[in-house]
Design an enzyme around this catalytic site. Structure first.
Site, PDB file in Angstrom:
ATOM      1  N   GLU A 122       0.856  -1.179   0.000  1.00 12.72           N
ATOM      2  CA  GLU A 122       0.000   0.000   0.000  1.00 12.72           C
ATOM      3  C   GLU A 122       0.897   1.236   0.000  1.00 12.72           C
ATOM      4  O   GLU A 122       2.034   1.186   0.487  1.00 12.72           O
ATOM      5  CB  GLU A 122      -0.876   0.059   1.257  1.00 12.72           C
ATOM      6  CG  GLU A 122      -1.920  -1.003   1.371  1.00 12.72           C
ATOM      7  CD  GLU A 122      -2.678  -0.871   2.683  1.00 12.72           C
ATOM      8  OE1 GLU A 122      -3.906  -1.022   2.665  1.00 12.72           O
ATOM      9  OE2 GLU A 122      -2.041  -0.613   3.722  1.00 12.72           O
ATOM     10  N   LYS A 172       2.170   4.637   1.476  1.00 11.83           N
ATOM     11  CA  LYS A 172       2.219   5.269   2.802  1.00 11.83           C
ATOM     12  C   LYS A 172       1.958   6.755   2.594  1.00 11.83           C
ATOM     13  O   LYS A 172       2.842   7.497   2.171  1.00 11.83           O
ATOM     14  CB  LYS A 172       3.581   5.044   3.470  1.00 11.83           C
ATOM     15  CG  LYS A 172       3.599   5.415   4.932  1.00 11.83           C
ATOM     16  CD  LYS A 172       4.952   5.091   5.558  1.00 11.83           C
ATOM     17  CE  LYS A 172       4.904   5.215   7.071  1.00 11.83           C
ATOM     18  NZ  LYS A 172       4.396   6.490   7.540  1.00 11.83           N
ATOM     19  N   ARG A 191      -1.799   8.905  11.015  1.00 13.00           N
ATOM     20  CA  ARG A 191      -2.588   7.695  11.230  1.00 13.00           C
ATOM     21  C   ARG A 191      -3.706   7.996  12.215  1.00 13.00           C
ATOM     22  O   ARG A 191      -3.476   8.600  13.274  1.00 13.00           O
ATOM     23  CB  ARG A 191      -1.658   6.617  11.776  1.00 13.00           C
ATOM     24  CG  ARG A 191      -2.301   5.268  11.992  1.00 13.00           C
ATOM     25  CD  ARG A 191      -2.219   4.405  10.764  1.00 13.00           C
ATOM     26  NE  ARG A 191      -2.657   3.037  11.068  1.00 13.00           N
ATOM     27  CZ  ARG A 191      -1.852   2.107  11.583  1.00 13.00           C
ATOM     28  NH1 ARG A 191      -0.583   2.392  11.834  1.00 13.00           N
ATOM     29  NH2 ARG A 191      -2.316   0.900  11.817  1.00 13.00           N
ATOM     30  N   ARG A 203      -2.882   7.752  16.599  1.00 16.10           N
ATOM     31  CA  ARG A 203      -2.302   6.421  16.816  1.00 16.10           C
ATOM     32  C   ARG A 203      -1.907   6.199  18.263  1.00 16.10           C
ATOM     33  O   ARG A 203      -1.819   5.063  18.730  1.00 16.10           O
ATOM     34  CB  ARG A 203      -1.100   6.193  15.907  1.00 16.10           C
ATOM     35  CG  ARG A 203       0.003   7.204  16.058  1.00 16.10           C
ATOM     36  CD  ARG A 203       1.169   6.915  15.152  1.00 16.10           C
ATOM     37  NE  ARG A 203       2.156   6.089  15.826  1.00 16.10           N
ATOM     38  CZ  ARG A 203       3.306   5.696  15.288  1.00 16.10           C
ATOM     39  NH1 ARG A 203       3.565   6.024  14.030  1.00 16.10           N
ATOM     40  NH2 ARG A 203       4.165   4.990  15.954  1.00 16.10           N
ATOM     41  N   GLU A 237      -5.746   6.975   7.254  1.00 19.12           N
ATOM     42  CA  GLU A 237      -4.813   8.104   7.239  1.00 19.12           C
ATOM     43  C   GLU A 237      -5.619   9.391   7.074  1.00 19.12           C
ATOM     44  O   GLU A 237      -6.437   9.522   6.157  1.00 19.12           O
ATOM     45  CB  GLU A 237      -3.830   7.963   6.080  1.00 19.12           C
ATOM     46  CG  GLU A 237      -2.642   8.897   6.146  1.00 19.12           C
ATOM     47  CD  GLU A 237      -1.516   8.354   7.010  1.00 19.12           C
ATOM     48  OE1 GLU A 237      -0.519   9.071   7.200  1.00 19.12           O
ATOM     49  OE2 GLU A 237      -1.624   7.199   7.492  1.00 19.12           O
ATOM     50  N   LYS A 266       7.443  -0.814   6.943  1.00 20.25           N
ATOM     51  CA  LYS A 266       7.301   0.483   6.279  1.00 20.25           C
ATOM     52  C   LYS A 266       8.602   0.794   5.544  1.00 20.25           C
ATOM     53  O   LYS A 266       9.690   0.642   6.089  1.00 20.25           O
ATOM     54  CB  LYS A 266       6.941   1.584   7.273  1.00 20.25           C
ATOM     55  CG  LYS A 266       7.905   1.774   8.431  1.00 20.25           C
ATOM     56  CD  LYS A 266       7.391   2.842   9.392  1.00 20.25           C
ATOM     57  CE  LYS A 266       8.312   2.988  10.594  1.00 20.25           C
ATOM     58  NZ  LYS A 266       7.787   3.987  11.562  1.00 20.25           N
TER      59      LYS A 266
END
Length: 668
Positions: free
Chosen positions: A350, A352, A357, A372, A398, A520
């Site tokens: 996906e 970023k 977040r 988050r 996001e 990530k």
């Protein structure tokens, strides 16, 4: 208040996370209700009392110190609570000039008269003014005790003796983590306060041991408990609460005054995050922190039902139909050594996105949006609450600013963050958007144990049915090999994307960073050589050093000359030793001062790392950096050879070529 002050003092001087956790855990276990709950609130979400504290303190300090001298002192110390605590006189400050009006009870009705007692929430009373006069040390001595002042013939000292001690028991079983504890040592404190009860933690033979931190015992009167202080400050006019605050400051020593102001100020800044405080609480009682975090936003200070459950006196609080936070799953940065162990067919990718977040929880007709870390940020984004109104779900995504289908720079999102209220103009100028990653709850069904591939299918099906406004689903990135993915990753900066996420197809949604499940792959940082232009003294322990730096690049004038224009500010990325060298250089090369700010000769070059540049009206250059940090100090480089504004503008337009670090490239 004394116990709370000792706790904060120890936390400030303790760097180890494990020792902080042990200090907090012992305080929570040994301090009675409701004080431990109010302390927990102060360290997490803040106490539910809103005060014009700065104005109140300005009024109070103006009675004994010149306002200009106070501001200079505050600027040098770098902390309001510390400044007021140290400046407050030993002799009681005269508060009679503004006590012409009667003081109402916390309920707002009637008067807090000489003999009345006003109840506090949760069934606790706070003391009357007669109680204060009768029990306060001021009534007999006429003086409060300052930090380090004389106790008879001996001085009070604070020291941290970080030595191993036997692991204490936890209610006849278990151990506190670590085995190394901080010890607060008061030389001959019993000479002043009398004998103390035996501590649940062993003494080190060096005076009163660490185990005594957390006890509301000894000579401190009950009206100085945290619950009583908060009850007294809960309501009334600003003038009335200013008088009450002055009474408490008169009755406390410097450490107590400092702790009082930290309690009421809403930001203790003692090196403890809200999550660390909750983690310490969980570890102290042998619980997983997720058990507390999943009910946290259904609780209210002073958390009597939470502690009743932890103490084994009641069942775990049930959040019921309230929208609560579920701990988020996080990713590990992908490292060079990870690539040979990963198979492309096991992962989905996906983008970023360059936002923050968030988790949106909609339940029982109410909607909350959490960061988050579990902070409730709903009030700053009423559009998102409206978008999910009537739904019953928990989604992970996001938060972005989006205009006409285009994602705006992160700087635009910052205009909406950390605001208690937003105007219609701001909502129109910075429209929020949530790009969805995951579906954690569909109605009452908990999907977190399902593999990611199944949760993704459920998310797409749910979105097709409900389609909340101001949302969309983050698309998956198709790839066959990691080399294919590397090509996409290399171009992510030009697309305004922060990088890529790799998620195992079979990964369940688990709290925290689970090794080998999610990765990530962030784009490489950019760097520029910039010239130091201005320096400002820092805050807290850096308040005596010039540690906040504004830097710039060269811009050519119409006549061919050059001048420096600022592009960013940073206060991290250098060692303590480098800070000393920089501070000395700044003091010796100052050309002009503006209060706490010094302009310096263009003589030091910083290699500044940053994530992106964006247009900005705050700087004369017209641009600003995102997340700038000092990568290294170029002592060897002349300022004249630093980068130019033209170079920065090429980055802004996306025209620069980004070099990928070979060490970060996948091998398959």
């Amino acid at each position: 208040m004394r116990a709370f002050a000792r706790l904060l003092d120890c936390l400030v001087y303790t760097q180890s996370r494990n020792r902080k956790t042990a200090l907090l855990g012992h305080y929570f276990r040994s301090t009675p209700d409701p004080d431990r709950g109010w302390a927990l609130a102060a360290l997490t979400d803040g106490i539910p009392v809103r005060l014009p504290l700065r104005r109140m303190l300005s009024d109070l300090t103006g009675r004994f110190i010149d306002p200009v001298l106070y501001q200079l002192s505050r600027d040098y110390v770098g902390d309001t609570a510390e400044t007021v605590a140290l400046l407050w006189p030993d002799d009681p400050v005269d508060l009679s000039r503004q006590t012409n009006t009667p003081t109402p009870s916390p309920q707002g009705g009637g008067e807090w008269s000489e003999g009345s007692r006003a109840p506090l929430a949760h069934g606790h009373d706070y003391q009357t003014q007669d109680d204060i006069r009768r029990t306060s040390p001021l009534s007999s001595t006429g003086k409060s005790r300052g930090r380090g002042e004389k106790l008879g013939e001996k001085s009070l000292q604070l020291s941290l003796d970080l030595i191993p001690t036997p692991n204490p028991s936890r209610q006849e079983g278990g151990e506190l983590s670590g085995g190394i504890f901080a010890h607060v040592v008061d030389v001959d404190i019993q000479q002043q306060d009398g004998p103390r009860p035996t501590s649940p933690l062993p003494s080190t033979g060096m005076g009163r041991g660490w185990g005594d931190a957390g006890h509301n015992s000894g000579a401190e009167p009950a009206y100085l408990s945290l619950g009583n202080v908060i009850g007294a400050m809960a309501s009334g006019t600003a003038a009335e609460r200013t008088v009450r605050l002055g009474q408490f400051l008169n009755a406390l020593d410097a450490s107590g005054r400092w702790a009082l102001l930290k309690l009421l100020g809403g930001a203790p800044r003692v090196g403890v995050s809200a999550r660390l405080a909750r983690t310490a609480l969980a570890e102290a009682y042998g619980r997983d922190v997720s058990e507390i975090e999943e009910i946290w936003h259904a609780l209210e200070p002073p958390y009597l039902d939470l502690f009743a459950w932890l103490d084994g006196r009641a069942e775990r609080p049930d959040p019921g139909s309230k929208p609560v936070f579920r701990p988020v799953m996080l990713a590990h940065p992908v490292e060079e050594g990870d690539w040979p162990k990963l198979a492309p067919e096991d992962f989905v990718a996906e983008w970023k996105w360059d936002g923050i977040r968030v988790q949106v929880s909609a339940r029982g007709g109410d909607v909350r949006m959490f960061s988050r870390q579990g902070d409730d940020i709903s009030r700053a984004f009423p559009e998102i609450r409206s978008a999910f109104q009537g739904h019953d779900c928990v989604v992970d995504g996001e938060l972005l600013i989006m205009r006409d289908g285009e994602i705006a720079p992160f700087n635009d999102l910052q205009q909406r963050l950390n605001r208690k209220a937003v105007t219609a103009k701001m909502m129109a100028a910075y429209p929020p958007h949530v790009r969805l990653y995951d579906l954690l709850f569909d109605g009452q069904e908990d999907l977190r144990a399902l593999p990611f591939s199944e949760r993704r299918t459920r998310l797409e099906t749910w979105y097709a049915s409900h389609h909340p406004p101001s949302t969309d689903v983050s698309p998956l990135v198709a790839f066959t090999t990691f080399e294919d993915l590397n090509v996409l990753w290399s171009s992510s900066r030009a697309e305004g994307i922060e990088g890529l996420m790799l998620k195992r197809r079979d990964s369940a949604y688990q709290a925290g960073r689970i090794k080998g499940q999610w990765f990530k792959w962030k784009r490489a940082a950019l760097t520029l050589d910039c010239v130091l232009m201005y320096a400002q003294r820092g805050s807290g322990k850096r308040s005596s050093y010039y540690s906040d730096y504004t830097f710039g690049v060269w811009q050519e004038d119409a006549d061919g000359g050059r001048q420096l224009v600022p592009v960013g500010k940073a206060y991290s990325g250098f060692t303590d030793e480098e800070l000393l060298l920089l501070d000395r250089w700044i003091r010796n090369n100052t050309v002009e001062t503006f209060g706490p700010v010094r302009a310096v000769d263009p003589g030091i070059v910083f290699e500044v790392a940053f994530d992106a540049v964006h247009a900005s009206t705050r700087h004369k250059s017209g641009v600003a950096m995102r997340f700038p940090r000092i990568h290294r100090i170029r002592w060897d480089k002349p300022a004249a050879e630093a980068d130019t504004l033209e170079t920065v503008l090429r980055l802004l337009s996306g025209g620069s070529e980004v070099t990928v670090d070979d060490a970060a490239r996948p091998t398959r």
